[in-house]
Structures are given as structure tokens and as C-alpha cells.
Motif scaffolding. Structure first.
Motif, PDB file in Angstrom:
ATOM      1  N   ARG A  46     -15.181 -13.572   7.607  1.00  0.00           N
ATOM      2  CA  ARG A  46     -16.549 -13.049   7.453  1.00  0.00           C
ATOM      3  C   ARG A  46     -16.702 -11.688   8.127  1.00  0.00           C
ATOM      4  O   ARG A  46     -17.304 -10.771   7.564  1.00  0.00           O
ATOM      5  N   SER A  47     -16.164 -11.563   9.347  1.00  0.00           N
ATOM      6  CA  SER A  47     -16.420 -10.304  10.070  1.00  0.00           C
ATOM      7  C   SER A  47     -15.663  -9.134   9.455  1.00  0.00           C
ATOM      8  O   SER A  47     -16.209  -8.034   9.310  1.00  0.00           O
ATOM      9  N   THR A  48     -14.418  -9.369   9.034  1.00  0.00           N
ATOM     10  CA  THR A  48     -13.646  -8.253   8.455  1.00  0.00           C
ATOM     11  C   THR A  48     -14.149  -7.911   7.053  1.00  0.00           C
ATOM     12  O   THR A  48     -14.276  -6.738   6.703  1.00  0.00           O
ATOM     13  N   TYR A  49     -14.439  -8.948   6.278  1.00  0.00           N
ATOM     14  CA  TYR A  49     -14.960  -8.694   4.927  1.00  0.00           C
ATOM     15  C   TYR A  49     -16.332  -8.008   5.025  1.00  0.00           C
ATOM     16  O   TYR A  49     -16.644  -7.095   4.262  1.00  0.00           O
ATOM     17  N   GLY A  50     -17.107  -8.434   6.012  1.00  0.00           N
ATOM     18  CA  GLY A  50     -18.426  -7.818   6.218  1.00  0.00           C
ATOM     19  C   GLY A  50     -18.297  -6.359   6.620  1.00  0.00           C
ATOM     20  O   GLY A  50     -19.051  -5.498   6.157  1.00  0.00           O
ATOM     21  N   SER A  51     -17.303  -6.068   7.458  1.00  0.00           N
ATOM     22  CA  SER A  51     -17.079  -4.682   7.862  1.00  0.00           C
ATOM     23  C   SER A  51     -16.677  -3.845   6.645  1.00  0.00           C
ATOM     24  O   SER A  51     -17.121  -2.707   6.473  1.00  0.00           O
ATOM     25  N   LEU A  52     -15.843  -4.434   5.801  1.00  0.00           N
ATOM     26  CA  LEU A  52     -15.428  -3.731   4.573  1.00  0.00           C
ATOM     27  C   LEU A  52     -16.643  -3.444   3.684  1.00  0.00           C
ATOM     28  O   LEU A  52     -16.811  -2.329   3.175  1.00  0.00           O
ATOM     29  N   LEU A  53     -17.494  -4.443   3.527  1.00  0.00           N
ATOM     30  CA  LEU A  53     -18.673  -4.274   2.666  1.00  0.00           C
ATOM     31  C   LEU A  53     -19.644  -3.238   3.236  1.00  0.00           C
ATOM     32  O   LEU A  53     -20.233  -2.449   2.502  1.00  0.00           O
ATOM     33  N   SER A  54     -19.785  -3.284   4.570  1.00  0.00           N
ATOM     34  CA  SER A  54     -20.771  -2.407   5.210  1.00  0.00           C
ATOM     35  C   SER A  54     -20.288  -0.958   5.302  1.00  0.00           C
ATOM     36  O   SER A  54     -21.069  -0.057   5.578  1.00  0.00           O
ATOM     37  N   LYS A  55     -18.967  -0.800   5.095  1.00  0.00           N
ATOM     38  CA  LYS A  55     -18.340   0.532   5.257  1.00  0.00           C
ATOM     39  C   LYS A  55     -18.529   1.053   6.683  1.00  0.00           C
ATOM     40  O   LYS A  55     -18.624   2.256   6.925  1.00  0.00           O
ATOM     41  N   GLU A  56     -18.613   0.114   7.610  1.00  0.00           N
ATOM     42  CA  GLU A  56     -18.795   0.482   9.023  1.00  0.00           C
ATOM     43  C   GLU A  56     -17.838  -0.342   9.884  1.00  0.00           C
ATOM     44  O   GLU A  56     -17.301  -1.346   9.428  1.00  0.00           O
ATOM     45  N   GLY A  57     -17.704   0.078  11.116  1.00  0.00           N
ATOM     46  CA  GLY A  57     -16.873  -0.670  12.052  1.00  0.00           C
ATOM     47  C   GLY A  57     -16.542   0.199  13.237  1.00  0.00           C
ATOM     48  O   GLY A  57     -16.920   1.372  13.272  1.00  0.00           O
ATOM     49  N   PRO A  58     -15.825  -0.362  14.210  1.00  0.00           N
ATOM     50  CA  PRO A  58     -15.507   0.403  15.428  1.00  0.00           C
ATOM     51  C   PRO A  58     -14.732   1.688  15.142  1.00  0.00           C
ATOM     52  O   PRO A  58     -14.800   2.632  15.913  1.00  0.00           O
ATOM     53  N   ILE A  59     -13.973   1.707  14.038  1.00  0.00           N
ATOM     54  CA  ILE A  59     -13.249   2.952  13.714  1.00  0.00           C
ATOM     55  C   ILE A  59     -13.924   3.657  12.525  1.00  0.00           C
ATOM     56  O   ILE A  59     -13.321   4.493  11.858  1.00  0.00           O
ATOM     57  N   GLY A  60     -15.149   3.286  12.261  1.00  0.00           N
ATOM     58  CA  GLY A  60     -15.849   3.869  11.110  1.00  0.00           C
ATOM     59  C   GLY A  60     -15.491   3.106   9.849  1.00  0.00           C
ATOM     60  O   GLY A  60     -15.062   1.943   9.916  1.00  0.00           O
ATOM     61  N   LYS A  61     -15.598   3.764   8.722  1.00  0.00           N
ATOM     62  CA  LYS A  61     -15.251   3.098   7.457  1.00  0.00           C
ATOM     63  C   LYS A  61     -13.736   2.847   7.421  1.00  0.00           C
ATOM     64  O   LYS A  61     -12.947   3.737   7.746  1.00  0.00           O
ATOM     65  N   LEU A  62     -13.368   1.638   7.055  1.00  0.00           N
ATOM     66  CA  LEU A  62     -11.940   1.305   7.031  1.00  0.00           C
ATOM     67  C   LEU A  62     -11.230   2.108   5.945  1.00  0.00           C
ATOM     68  O   LEU A  62     -11.716   2.167   4.802  1.00  0.00           O
ATOM     69  N   PRO A  63     -10.090   2.717   6.282  1.00  0.00           N
ATOM     70  CA  PRO A  63      -9.324   3.417   5.236  1.00  0.00           C
ATOM     71  C   PRO A  63      -8.931   2.443   4.121  1.00  0.00           C
ATOM     72  O   PRO A  63      -8.557   1.297   4.389  1.00  0.00           O
ATOM     73  N   GLU A  64      -9.003   2.902   2.904  1.00  0.00           N
ATOM     74  CA  GLU A  64      -8.739   1.996   1.781  1.00  0.00           C
ATOM     75  C   GLU A  64      -7.259   1.654   1.676  1.00  0.00           C
ATOM     76  O   GLU A  64      -6.402   2.491   1.952  1.00  0.00           O
ATOM     77  N   PRO A  65      -6.967   0.436   1.261  1.00  0.00           N
ATOM     78  CA  PRO A  65      -5.557   0.044   1.125  1.00  0.00           C
ATOM     79  C   PRO A  65      -4.943   0.601  -0.161  1.00  0.00           C
ATOM     80  O   PRO A  65      -5.652   0.847  -1.144  1.00  0.00           O
ATOM     81  N   THR A  66      -3.623   0.756  -0.128  1.00  0.00           N
ATOM     82  CA  THR A  66      -2.874   1.061  -1.350  1.00  0.00           C
ATOM     83  C   THR A  66      -2.552  -0.249  -2.050  1.00  0.00           C
ATOM     84  O   THR A  66      -2.597  -0.353  -3.274  1.00  0.00           O
ATOM     85  N   ILE A  67      -2.191  -1.213  -1.233  1.00  0.00           N
ATOM     86  CA  ILE A  67      -1.841  -2.550  -1.731  1.00  0.00           C
ATOM     87  C   ILE A  67      -2.337  -3.597  -0.732  1.00  0.00           C
ATOM     88  O   ILE A  67      -2.641  -3.270   0.420  1.00  0.00           O
ATOM     89  N   LEU A  68      -2.377  -4.842  -1.196  1.00  0.00           N
ATOM     90  CA  LEU A  68      -2.680  -5.975  -0.315  1.00  0.00           C
ATOM     91  C   LEU A  68      -1.482  -6.922  -0.343  1.00  0.00           C
ATOM     92  O   LEU A  68      -0.891  -7.125  -1.403  1.00  0.00           O
ATOM     93  N   VAL A  69      -1.162  -7.469   0.807  1.00  0.00           N
ATOM     94  CA  VAL A  69      -0.085  -8.464   0.875  1.00  0.00           C
ATOM     95  C   VAL A  69      -0.574  -9.629   1.729  1.00  0.00           C
ATOM     96  O   VAL A  69      -1.108  -9.419   2.819  1.00  0.00           O
ATOM     97  N   GLU A  70      -0.415 -10.816   1.219  1.00  0.00           N
ATOM     98  CA  GLU A  70      -0.887 -12.010   1.940  1.00  0.00           C
ATOM     99  C   GLU A  70       0.221 -13.053   1.921  1.00  0.00           C
ATOM    100  O   GLU A  70       1.089 -13.028   1.058  1.00  0.00           O
ATOM    101  N   THR A  71       0.146 -13.975   2.854  1.00  0.00           N
ATOM    102  CA  THR A  71       1.064 -15.116   2.809  1.00  0.00           C
ATOM    103  C   THR A  71       0.307 -16.399   3.098  1.00  0.00           C
ATOM    104  O   THR A  71      -0.697 -16.396   3.805  1.00  0.00           O
ATOM    105  N   SER A  72       0.823 -17.471   2.526  1.00  0.00           N
ATOM    106  CA  SER A  72       0.170 -18.770   2.693  1.00  0.00           C
ATOM    107  C   SER A  72       0.704 -19.510   3.900  1.00  0.00           C
ATOM    108  O   SER A  72       0.434 -20.692   4.053  1.00  0.00           O
ATOM    109  N   ASN A  73       1.455 -18.850   4.784  1.00  0.00           N
ATOM    110  CA  ASN A  73       2.112 -19.607   5.852  1.00  0.00           C
ATOM    111  C   ASN A  73       1.233 -19.907   7.065  1.00  0.00           C
ATOM    112  O   ASN A  73       1.689 -20.551   8.004  1.00  0.00           O
ATOM    113  N   SER A  74       0.006 -19.414   7.063  1.00  0.00           N
ATOM    114  CA  SER A  74      -0.847 -19.765   8.200  1.00  0.00           C
ATOM    115  C   SER A  74      -1.983 -20.691   7.774  1.00  0.00           C
ATOM    116  O   SER A  74      -2.279 -21.667   8.444  1.00  0.00           O
ATOM    117  N   CYS A  75      -2.625 -20.379   6.687  1.00  0.00           N
ATOM    118  CA  CYS A  75      -3.714 -21.248   6.227  1.00  0.00           C
ATOM    119  C   CYS A  75      -4.023 -20.952   4.769  1.00  0.00           C
ATOM    120  O   CYS A  75      -3.599 -19.942   4.214  1.00  0.00           O
TER     121      CYS A  75
END
Lengths: 397, 376
Positions: free
Chosen positions: A86-115
């Protein structure tokens, strides 16, 4: 008692986010990844691995998680879901955060090994950013990745490398990976050795120290600054023992913490330290050392990294979790276990009642406290302290 | 021999109401499973009865003392049934890593099961040739484990026959869905749910035969004017409360499409012959079926739902979210946006494994019916 290395840690963190912006400004590839992904491969390919959970932990530690979670909740994400999400997705949506607007990704990589929640989390990010996404599939294992499971993890690692090459134009170089893994291995060894200095009575570190310093273990493995920091941390911890400078000079209790810390209240450990209660080990920071998985072989680093991804601490069953607990309880001479039932980490938390029962059967006093690693709403600090004090009443050293 | 359509329907209703009575007459050992990724074919090939465990309607007695309260209530109910001995008639259970709550249940049960049969399938999330190979190996290990534990043999012929029976059942269920979708078979939401949910509870041969006869002999019931009811789809993972569907009936919402784990998602996609072998064929089907949100591929699921809604002319979607289901709670905004883009209204209703307040549910469903009814 503040570690000198903490000053360096601040530089590392600010350097990491500064590099993220530099990559964005120069058009170099940025991958938004989750913690189970081996960053060594990304550093070897000069792709910046932005660890979203780390960013979430930063929001938590700065007590800004709720502020950004509300953006996600307004978007329709339930308050019951993971507060990192919620907090990271919310920061992305708000275009705000401690470092300002998050730089946009080139790609996304995820793994199912934690949850499993990661998969939904990355779906939300994918829809919001509209960039290619790779899922590193990692089925659960009983104890460790081996046989057909390890072969599958190796094929997933290779598939990921092909994806990275295809989407970023960067070439994979095995020799470069070996260089990075060599540094990563050295750092993991130093991390374990620093942790093991806590076997000293009293421990040279508090529970909060390694939670604070785990940032490079997650996000910078394989880089020179990571190694430099771990050397510094190890040296300073060792010197504390030599000089007999201990944060909890009279340790009445040596406790173990299971699960993520409560990022918004790391001072809880300080509060408890005043009462002679020191958390001398935990299961979370252990997961980043090499104690339970060994070092990644330089002869076949892809296989070695695949072994780590497949057998990650949250990808194994209860028997391994119990074995790890019993091992470090003995090694660190622990006399009580606090299970943090973290509302935002079901995969870590939902077997804790069973684990606590089994530890008690082994004569190890254990309690469960409930909180959320990022969300400060419904947090009851007094009740948590009271419960931990109850555990301490079961016997003093 | 029952050969009358309404008599078959009555029998389905009775079995749904008291499945335990039906199961007492099953003359084979029964193996339980909890979610739709465990292949029933392998259990059936061992001459055992594969039983999908549903949440029961009873209050929790012991489950919540063994797992945190923020586990999803369905998983707490499953754990309660396991620990309280309600499922002691089973010869064993099979899990896969379905979701974070169910992996907790699997681990807790592993430590408390005594000597009863237990198997956990390490399950891939994606469908690639490598993941199919991996799952195929794991399914073979499952078959070996069953064979060793129960001292039985699972032959290729038995697996082939089990696949044939399951495929036949899937075809019958899909035909039933198709007729309902096209409006050629008018049935209340509660009867629709009762019939479909029994497909993974009853003996497959008996069920298929009954369903085929029901379809063949179907004639609309004259005293129920279903045609004027509002057609809706029900989406979610686990919705097993008959009360829910009866409340839909009360307010005139008729389910003509579903996107539930043990609804249409369990039956779409047959097992085809594969040169690489039977386990490969089974693995391929299960990894390619319309996924649950826990598998990450939400687009395919939404596409299917949107297509079904279009074909059926549904006026809205009821999205049932089990509280503390991170996957569904997180992905709901995506699903909602996609449906609204297609001008399909959607309502989210959150709840547990049973309906705690029928009054509240009634009010919300009435409001939704009014809202989408006006669009007719």
C-alpha cells in the motif's frame, strides 16, 4: 550507543537513491525488483535494481507509510493488504515520496519466493507504469532447492537473464558476474561474522543495529561500497568487544526476534534495552548471511544464485524454519523468543503459533506480539512492551 | 432411477445441503484437497475419491487458536475442520502453495496430522515448458507417494481413464454453463451454485451422468419467471455460502456467469494427450487454466470474465472478496477499472466463509439490483 558505521550507512542509502536518479536521468535501465531477486546479476549487467521493499521500509522508518497508503486505499486497495504494497504503490500513485517522484522503471522483475502478495503488488505497479514485467517462478521447497527444483531455478535464472538482455539491450557477461559474486560472497561472510559477534556476553549490538544496517545486504550485494561498509561494521563491532563497550552492559535477557522489525518503531529495542532486555539475534537478518546456505560457487554462479533464490527463508516449510530457530537459539544463547505476528507479512507470520508451541515444548519461553511493520494505525506499543516484559519475568540470567 | 429433471434437481439440492450423508456412501478411501490446482485425476487413478473440502457453516472452535486472526477466514475454517477432527473420515489431504494463508494451514497441519497422509505439491506460478516439466515431475512424485503410502498401484491405464472421466465431467459442466449463459437453461442462483459446486464433491461418473440427464430433460419451471430477473456474474475465489446465493435469488439477481475458483475456472480447459506423457498432459492443463489472482495473470482471468459477461448479457458483476485475501483485495482496483471500461457495473462485497449479516447483504444486493436494473 550509536555505531560510527551508521554515518556511513546514511551515505550509502543516499548514494543508492542518487544513483537511481542518475540512471533515470541518463536513460540507463532501471529494474524495480523485490527482495528475492539476486541483485548480483543486475549489478553485473549495469541495470539498476530498485528494491521496492527497501523503499517501503524507508517509508515505514520515516513514519510516512500511512500517508502514502491512503493513496492506495483511495484507489481501492484494501487496508488489510500488505502495508509495503500500500505505501509504495501509494507513493507511486501520488508521484511523491522522500526522494520526490520515483524514477520510472524500464522493466519490472518479481519473484514468488517470498509471498503470493508480491504477484498482486507487481500487477498494480505494472498497470500503473505499463512496462514489461518478468516473474521469476520459485515454487516452495521443504528444506532447500535441489534436484529438479534446483534445475528449474537455474532455468528461471537463465530465462530472467534473457529477458534482461532483450528488454534493456545490456549483455550478460559471466566473468563480470563472477567478480560481483565474489564481492557478494565476501560481504555475506562478513555479515555472518558480524552477527556471530553477538554470541558474546553481553552482545556488542542491539536488536535494532542489524535491522538498520541490513540495507546493503538487500540492495547493494556485490558492490564495492557494500563490502567497504560491511568491513567497517565488522571492525567496529569487534572493537566494541575488545574495549568492553556494550549497549546493554547488564543483559538480563537475551531474546530472539522473529519476523520483520516494526520499522516505524525501531526505538522499541532501545526502550527494552533500558530494562536489560537485548535482542541478540533474529531470523530476518540471518536470511542475508551465508550461515544456512553457504557461499555462491564461483565455478557456477548462476546455479549458486538459483540455489539462494529457490531456498529463500520464506520459500521453505515449517521444519526448516524450526531448525533455523533452534540452531540460532543455541548459538546465541537465547533465553526467550518474541514472535512478531506481522499483519503485513502472512507468509512469515501464519505459522508462528505453531512454532511458538514447539519451542515451548523444547523448554524455550516464547510469546507472540501483533503489529504491522509499516502501518502505525492500531499500533499498541505499551501492550507490546508489557507482553515482552511478561516473557522476561519467566526468569532472569 | 430418477429420470425427471426436477427430481434430479431436488437430489442435487439435498446432497448440497448435507454432503456428509452423501459421502458416507462413498465406498472408496477419500482424499481431500482445498483448491483447484490439485489434480483430482491422480487421486482418482489410485481408486480413491478426490474430495474438495468446502468451508462449513459452523463457528470456529479450535482453528483460531493455532493461526493468527489476520489469516483469511476460509483458511481458518479449513484449519478448524482439520484440527477438530471433522475431517477425520479422510485418508489424507493434499496441498499446494495456493496462497500465503493456505501455506500456513499446510505447515500447521503437517505438524499436527499424526500419521495421516499429507502431501504438498511445490507448484509453479507460470506456464512455460520448463514449469510444465517441473510440475510433471512433481505430479509423478505425488503418484508415487500415494502408491507407497496406500500400497496401491497407479497405472497409466488408470490415469488415462481418470483423465477421460474428468474431461467428460468438465464438458458436461461447461455445457451447463453455456446453456445458462445463452438463456436456454433458466435456473436460480442458488441452484446454479448447488449444481456446480457438487462437481468437485460427488463421484465424477455419477455426477456427470446426473448432470447430463438434467440437461437433456430440462424444461423451464413454469412458476418461476426467471426471464425478468437481472443477469449478473459472480467473481471471486471462494464463495461457498448458500445463503449468499439465496439472497441473490430474493432480490432478483440471477447468476448466469461465474468466475469462482470452484466455479467456471475449475472446468475450463480439458486435458489433451501429450507425446511427453500423462503427467505432462495433466501439468499442462492445470498450468494453463484460467488462473486465480494468486497466480499473477489477472488479465487472462478478466478477459474470460468480460467475454462471459458479454455472451450472457449480464448487467453487472458481484465481486466477493474474502477478508484478508491479499491477492483479491489488492487486485480489485484493476478488475474494477477493466470492467468499468467495458461499461460493466461492479460491486465488491467483503466477507468471511459464511455470511454474518444477511440483512446487510440483502440491502447491498438490493441497491446493486436497483442500480443495474435501471440500465435494462
Amino acid at each position: 550507543m550509536r555505531l560510527e558505521a551508521t554515518g556511513n550507512l546514511k551515505k550509502l542509502i543516499s548514494g543508492y537513491y542518487s544513483d537511481l536518479k542518475k540512471y533515470a536521468d541518463s536513460g540507463k535501465p532501471i529494474a524495480w525488483v523485490n527482495v528475492g531477486i539476486p541483485c548480483e546479476i543486475f549489478y553485473a549487467m549495469d541495470i539498476f535494481p530498485f528494491y521496492v521493499e527497501n523503499y517501503g521500509a524507508m517509508l515505514g522508518a520515516r513514519k510516512e507509510a500511512v500517508k502514502y497508503s491512503k493513496f492506495a486505499e483511495t484507489d481501492g486497495v484494501s487496508k488489510h493488504t500488505c502495508s509495503y504494497l500500500r505505501s509504495t504503490y501509494g507513493s507511486l500513485l501520488s508521484k511523491e515520496g522522500p526522494i520526490g517522484k520515483l524514477p520510472e522503471p524500464t522493466i519490472l522483475v518479481e519473484t514468488s519466493n517470498s509471498c503470493v502478495t508480491v504477484l498482486s503488488w507487481w500487477r498494480l505497479i505494472e498497470k500503473a507504469t505499463n512496462v514489461p514485467c518478468f516473474l521469476f517462478d520459485s515454487p516452495m521447497v521443504e528444506y532447500e532447492s535441489s534436484g529438479n527444483h534446483l534445475a528449474y531455478q537455474v532455468s528461471e535464472t537463465k530465462r530472467m537473464i534473457r529477458f534482461l538482455e532483450e528488454k534493456t539491450g545490456k549483455r550478460f557477461d559471466l566473468n563480470r558476474l563472477k567478480e560481483v559474486v565474489k564481492i557478494s560472497n565476501e560481504g555475506k561472510r562478513l555479515w555472518r561474522e558480524t552477527m556471530e559477534l553477538r554470541t558474546n556476553h553481553p552482545s556488542p549490538l542491539t536488536g535494532a543495529d542489524l535491522f538498520t544496517h541490513m540495507f546493503p545486504m538487500v540492495a547493494l550485494r556485490g558492490t564495492e561500497q557494500y563490502l567497504e561498509h560491511l568491513r567497517m561494521l565488522y571492525k567496529e563491532t569487534k572493537e566494541r568487544i575488545k574495549r568492553k563497550e556494550f549497549p546493554v552492559a547488564k543483559e538480563k535477557h537475551r531474546f530472539l526476534w522473529d519476523n520483520l522489525p516494526i520499522w516505524h518503531d525501531l526505538r522499541l529495542f532501545e526502550e527494552l534495552a533500558k530494562k536489560g532486555i537485548n535482542f541478540v539475534t533474529d531470523t530476518y537478518t540471518q536470511a542475508w548471511g551465508d550461515k544456512f546456505m553457504g557461499e555462491v560457487s564461483l565455478d557456477d554462479p548462476i546455479k549458486g544464485l538459483a540455489y539462494y533464490t529457490g531456498g529463500g527463508f520464506l520459500n521453505v516449510h515449517i521444519k526448516k524454519r524450526l531448525a533455523v530457530l533452534l540452531d540460532i537459539i543455541k548459538l546465541y544463547d537465547v533465553d526467550g523468543v518474541v514472535f512478531h505476528a506481522d499483519r503485513s507479512c502472512k507468509s512469515y507470520s501464519l505459522i508462528q503459533v505453531q512454532l511458538a508451541d514447539q519451542l515451548r515444548q523444547n523448554g524455550i519461553p516464547s510469546i507472540i506480539i501483533e503489529a504491522d511493520h509499516n502501518d502505525t494505525r492500531d499500533y499498541n506499543r505499551d501492550s507490546i512492551i508489557a507482553r515482552i516484559e511478561t516473557l522476561s519475568e519467566m526468569g532472569e540470567r | 432411477m430418477i429420470d425427471n429433471c426436477s427430481a434430479i434437481l431436488d437430489e442435487f439440492r439435498t446432497i448440497r445441503k448435507t454432503p456428509e450423508t452423501y459421502l458416507k456412501n462413498i465406498d472408496k478411501p477419500i482424499i481431500g484437497y482445498f483448491e483447484t490446482y490439485v489434480p483430482e485425476e491422480i487421486i482418482a487413478a489410485a481408486n480413491m475419491h478426490p474430495l474438495r473440502i468446502s468451508p462449513d457453516n459452523a463457528p470456529i472452535t479450535i482453528g483460531n487458536s493455532k493461526i493468527e486472526s489476520f489469516a483469511c477466514p476460509v483458511s481458518i475454517n479449513f484449519l478448524d475442520q482439520l484440527l477438530s477432527g471433522k475431517l477425520s473420515f479422510l485418508q489424507g489431504v493434499i496441498f499446494s502453495r495456493y496462497c500465503d494463508s493456505m501455506r500456513g494451514v499446510a505447515d500447521i497441519w503437517q505438524e499436527n496430522r499424526g500419521k495421516s497422509f499429507y502431501h504438498f505439491i511445490p507448484y509453479p506460478t507460470i506456464a512455460t515448458s520448463e514449469s510444465i516439466n517441473f510440475l510433471s515431475d512433481e505430479l509423478e512424485k505425488l503418484a508415487e507417494h500415494i502408491s507407497d503410502y496406500f500400497n496401491t498401484k497407479i497405472s497409466e491405464e488408470a490415469i488415462t481413464e481418470a483423465i477421460r472421466i474428468s474431461n467428460k465431467k468438465r464438458l458436461a459442466v461447461l455445457k451447463f454453463y453455456d446453456l445458462v449463459k445463452k438463456g436456454e437453461l433458466l435456473i436460480s442462483s442458488s441452484d446454479f451454485f448447488a449444481i456446480v459446486s457438487l462437481a468437485t464433491i460427488m463421484d465424477s461418473i455419477e455426477y456427470t451422468e446426473k448432470l447430463e440427464r438434467f440437461i437433456d430433460q430440462y424444461e423451464p419451471v413454469s412458476n418461476q419467471n426467471f426471464g425478468s430477473n437481472i443477469k449478473v456474474a459472480v467473481s471471486g475465489i471462494m464463495l461457498e455460502s448458500m445463503q449468499f446465493f439465496e439472497t441473490m435469488d430474493k432480490v432478483g439477481l440471477r447468476m448466469t456467469v461465474d468466475d469462482l475458483m470452484f466455479g467456471s475456472r475449475a472446468f475450463k480447459g480439458l486435458i489433451s494427450k501429450e507425446k511427453a506423457g500423462l503427467y505432462q498432459a495433466i501439468a499442462k492443463r492445470y498450468l494453463n487454466k484460467v488462473p486465480c489472482s494468486v497466480k499473477g495473470n489477472l488479465d487472462l482471468r478478466i478477459d474470460e470474465l468480460v467475454n462471459d459477461c458479454r455472451e450472457s448479457g449480464t448487467k453487472g458483476v458481484i465481486f466477493y472478496i474474502v477478508t484478508f485475501c491479499d491477492s483479491e483485495e489488492a487486485e480489485y482496483p484493476i478488475l474494477k477499472k477493466r470492467l468499468l471500461e467495458k461499461k460493466i457495473p461492479v460491486i465488491a462485497i467483503e466477507g468471511g466463509y459464511r455470511i454474518s449479516s444477511t440483512g446487510q447483504l440483502l440491502t447491498r444486493l438490493e441497491a446493486f439490483a436497483e442500480q443495474i436494473g435501471e440500465r435494462l
